[in-house]
Scaffold this motif. Structure first.
Motif, mmCIF file in Angstrom:
data_model
loop_
_atom_site.group_PDB
_atom_site.id
_atom_site.type_symbol
_atom_site.label_atom_id
_atom_site.label_comp_id
_atom_site.label_asym_id
_atom_site.label_seq_id
_atom_site.Cartn_x
_atom_site.Cartn_y
_atom_site.Cartn_z
ATOM 1 N N LEU A 56 -2.203 -25.215 18.082
ATOM 2 C CA LEU A 56 -0.974 -26.274 17.562
ATOM 3 C C LEU A 56 -0.162 -26.157 18.651
ATOM 4 N N TYR A 57 0.757 -27.501 18.619
ATOM 5 C CA TYR A 57 1.467 -27.675 19.940
ATOM 6 C C TYR A 57 3.060 -28.104 19.381
ATOM 7 N N SER A 58 3.935 -27.558 19.524
ATOM 8 C CA SER A 58 5.651 -27.338 19.991
ATOM 9 C C SER A 58 6.092 -27.490 21.335
ATOM 10 N N VAL A 59 7.044 -27.911 21.196
ATOM 11 C CA VAL A 59 8.066 -27.707 22.199
ATOM 12 C C VAL A 59 8.707 -26.458 22.715
ATOM 13 N N ASN A 60 7.981 -25.859 21.154
ATOM 14 C CA ASN A 60 8.793 -23.821 21.270
ATOM 15 C C ASN A 60 7.190 -23.773 22.152
ATOM 16 N N GLY A 61 6.149 -24.220 22.628
ATOM 17 C CA GLY A 61 4.968 -24.170 23.197
ATOM 18 C C GLY A 61 3.398 -23.957 22.384
ATOM 19 N N VAL A 62 2.478 -23.698 22.950
ATOM 20 C CA VAL A 62 1.321 -23.838 21.859
ATOM 21 C C VAL A 62 0.857 -22.325 21.782
ATOM 22 N N ILE A 63 -0.018 -22.967 20.377
ATOM 23 C CA ILE A 63 -0.511 -21.595 19.034
ATOM 24 C C ILE A 63 -2.291 -21.738 18.917
ATOM 25 N N PRO A 64 -2.620 -20.708 19.928
ATOM 26 C CA PRO A 64 -4.058 -21.314 19.577
ATOM 27 C C PRO A 64 -4.836 -20.908 18.202
ATOM 28 N N ILE A 65 -5.259 -21.647 17.430
ATOM 29 C CA ILE A 65 -6.213 -21.502 16.295
ATOM 30 C C ILE A 65 -7.562 -20.172 16.390
ATOM 31 N N TYR A 66 -7.715 -19.299 16.386
ATOM 32 C CA TYR A 66 -9.031 -18.407 16.379
ATOM 33 C C TYR A 66 -9.939 -18.818 15.128
ATOM 34 N N LYS A 67 -11.128 -18.742 15.709
ATOM 35 C CA LYS A 67 -12.377 -18.422 14.730
ATOM 36 C C LYS A 67 -13.388 -17.160 14.595
ATOM 37 N N ILE A 68 -13.037 -16.023 13.641
ATOM 38 C CA ILE A 68 -13.809 -14.687 13.726
ATOM 39 C C ILE A 68 -14.516 -14.891 12.719
ATOM 40 N N LYS A 69 -16.177 -13.786 12.714
ATOM 41 C CA LYS A 69 -17.023 -14.135 11.588
ATOM 42 C C LYS A 69 -16.857 -12.528 11.383
ATOM 43 N N TYR A 70 -16.342 -12.423 9.999
ATOM 44 C CA TYR A 70 -15.920 -10.935 9.069
ATOM 45 C C TYR A 70 -16.899 -11.123 7.501
ATOM 46 N N GLY A 71 -17.298 -10.310 7.535
ATOM 47 C CA GLY A 71 -18.086 -9.930 6.085
ATOM 48 C C GLY A 71 -18.943 -11.407 5.313
ATOM 49 N N GLY A 72 -19.783 -11.541 6.718
ATOM 50 C CA GLY A 72 -20.773 -12.927 6.959
ATOM 51 C C GLY A 72 -20.271 -13.791 6.660
ATOM 52 N N LYS A 73 -18.375 -14.291 7.836
ATOM 53 C CA LYS A 73 -18.014 -15.604 7.282
ATOM 54 C C LYS A 73 -17.588 -16.260 7.727
ATOM 55 N N GLU A 74 -17.167 -17.200 8.171
ATOM 56 C CA GLU A 74 -16.563 -17.302 9.959
ATOM 57 C C GLU A 74 -15.071 -17.449 9.162
ATOM 58 N N ILE A 75 -13.719 -17.067 9.831
ATOM 59 C CA ILE A 75 -12.568 -17.144 9.255
ATOM 60 C C ILE A 75 -11.620 -17.239 10.373
ATOM 61 N N ALA A 76 -10.851 -18.422 9.872
ATOM 62 C CA ALA A 76 -9.718 -18.691 11.013
ATOM 63 C C ALA A 76 -8.728 -18.285 11.028
ATOM 64 N N PHE A 77 -7.851 -17.569 12.178
ATOM 65 C CA PHE A 77 -6.444 -16.832 12.298
ATOM 66 C C PHE A 77 -6.014 -17.568 13.103
ATOM 67 N N PHE A 78 -4.329 -17.741 13.019
ATOM 68 C CA PHE A 78 -3.307 -17.942 13.798
ATOM 69 C C PHE A 78 -2.039 -17.086 13.843
ATOM 70 N N LEU A 79 -1.587 -17.669 14.517
ATOM 71 C CA LEU A 79 -0.217 -16.747 14.349
ATOM 72 C C LEU A 79 1.268 -18.152 13.797
ATOM 73 N N SER A 80 1.740 -17.392 13.020
ATOM 74 C CA SER A 80 2.636 -18.291 12.371
ATOM 75 C C SER A 80 4.201 -17.519 12.545
ATOM 76 N N ARG A 81 5.039 -19.069 12.646
ATOM 77 C CA ARG A 81 6.496 -18.931 13.444
ATOM 78 C C ARG A 81 7.114 -18.874 12.349
ATOM 79 N N VAL A 82 8.427 -17.879 13.060
ATOM 80 C CA VAL A 82 9.228 -17.520 12.148
ATOM 81 C C VAL A 82 9.815 -18.262 11.316
ATOM 82 N N GLY A 83 10.446 -17.577 9.871
ATOM 83 C CA GLY A 83 10.809 -18.937 8.922
ATOM 84 C C GLY A 83 10.480 -20.221 8.651
#
Length: 254
Positions: A56-83
């Protein structure tokens, strides 16, 4: 009522849209989890097998979106900005990338110590004291989430052994305007916690027809004579890391 909020426009296509900014990502996981703790996201990002799949791109910087395998399924996760505005922009963009189910979790302030202290809070509705949700749903006092999603979160909490409480929360943009009167008024409306994003996140996911759940963990306490910051100023990351696994479980259940 301000006419901007009163005259709701339900047109799906805006002048520019998330898909104009973020294109679909091939193989993007169906389930996407997000939270507000940078420390927790970094911890999971360092795990073996986790990879960056988008950003995710903004003037605040770049937030990576990651992928992990959990419980046999791929799940994306990322940092949400506050507000609410920043958080919903992130949600809009991961939905445009391909996310089909959203789990969000984060901390909150306790308004009803007897009901919520020491328990995971499962919001069933929120008083809309922010601006973002009014651009996604018609004006009303509160926004609600579906019972089916709430039941699935509660099932996960019971399975994982977490005490919890369901209830109404107060979503506000003005964290430094949580006056004694405002707190008393929201408590009189039945709010057991206060936070900054739930009403907006629930609104945008309903607008986009995306299954969504959120759970909260109490940090600071406002149900006292004086403010008690508790873990808000020094969060217990080991505890919050467990909530990340809980969020993955909730995602699998959706």
């Amino acid at each position: 009522m301000n006419t901007i909020f009163k005259d709701f426009d339900d047109t799906k296509e805006a002048f520019f849209n998330p898909k104009d900014w973020q294109k679909g990502v091939e193989g993007f996981p169906e389930i996407c989890v997000s939270t507000f703790s940078e420390g927790v996201i970094k911890k999971f990002a360092e795990m073996e097998g986790v990879e960056v799949i988008a950003s995710l791109y903004s003037v605040n910087g770049v937030i990576p979106i990651y992928k992990i395998k959990y419980g046999g399924k791929e799940i994306a996760f990322f940092l949400s900005r506050v507000g609410a505005p920043a958080c919903t922009c992130g949600l809009e963009e991961v939905i445009a990338m391909g996310a089909e189910k959203i789990v969000l979790f984060g901390s909150c302030g306790i308004l009803d110590k007897e009901a919520a202290d020491g328990r995971i809070i499962v919001p069933v509705s929120a008083v809309r004291d922010e601006g973002t949700s009014y651009h996604y749903l018609p004006s009303s006092e509160e926004v609600k989430v579906g019972k089916a999603g709430i039941d699935k979160v509660c099932d996960c909490l019971e399975k994982c052994g977490y005490p919890y409480v369901k209830g109404r929360v107060w979503t506000t943009d003005g964290i430094y305007r949580e006056t004694r009167k405002a707190i008393a008024d929201r408590k009189a409306q039945g709010c057991i916690a206060v936070e900054m994003e739930f009403a907006a996140a629930a609104a945008v996911t309903e607008f986009r027809n995306i299954p969504f759940v959120q759970f909260l963990y109490g940090e600071d306490n406002l149900d006292s004579r004086e403010w008690e910051p508790r873990g808000l100023l020094c969060p217990d990351l080991s505890r919050v890391e467990k909530y990340m696994a809980l969020a993955f479980e909730c995602g699998l259940a959706l």
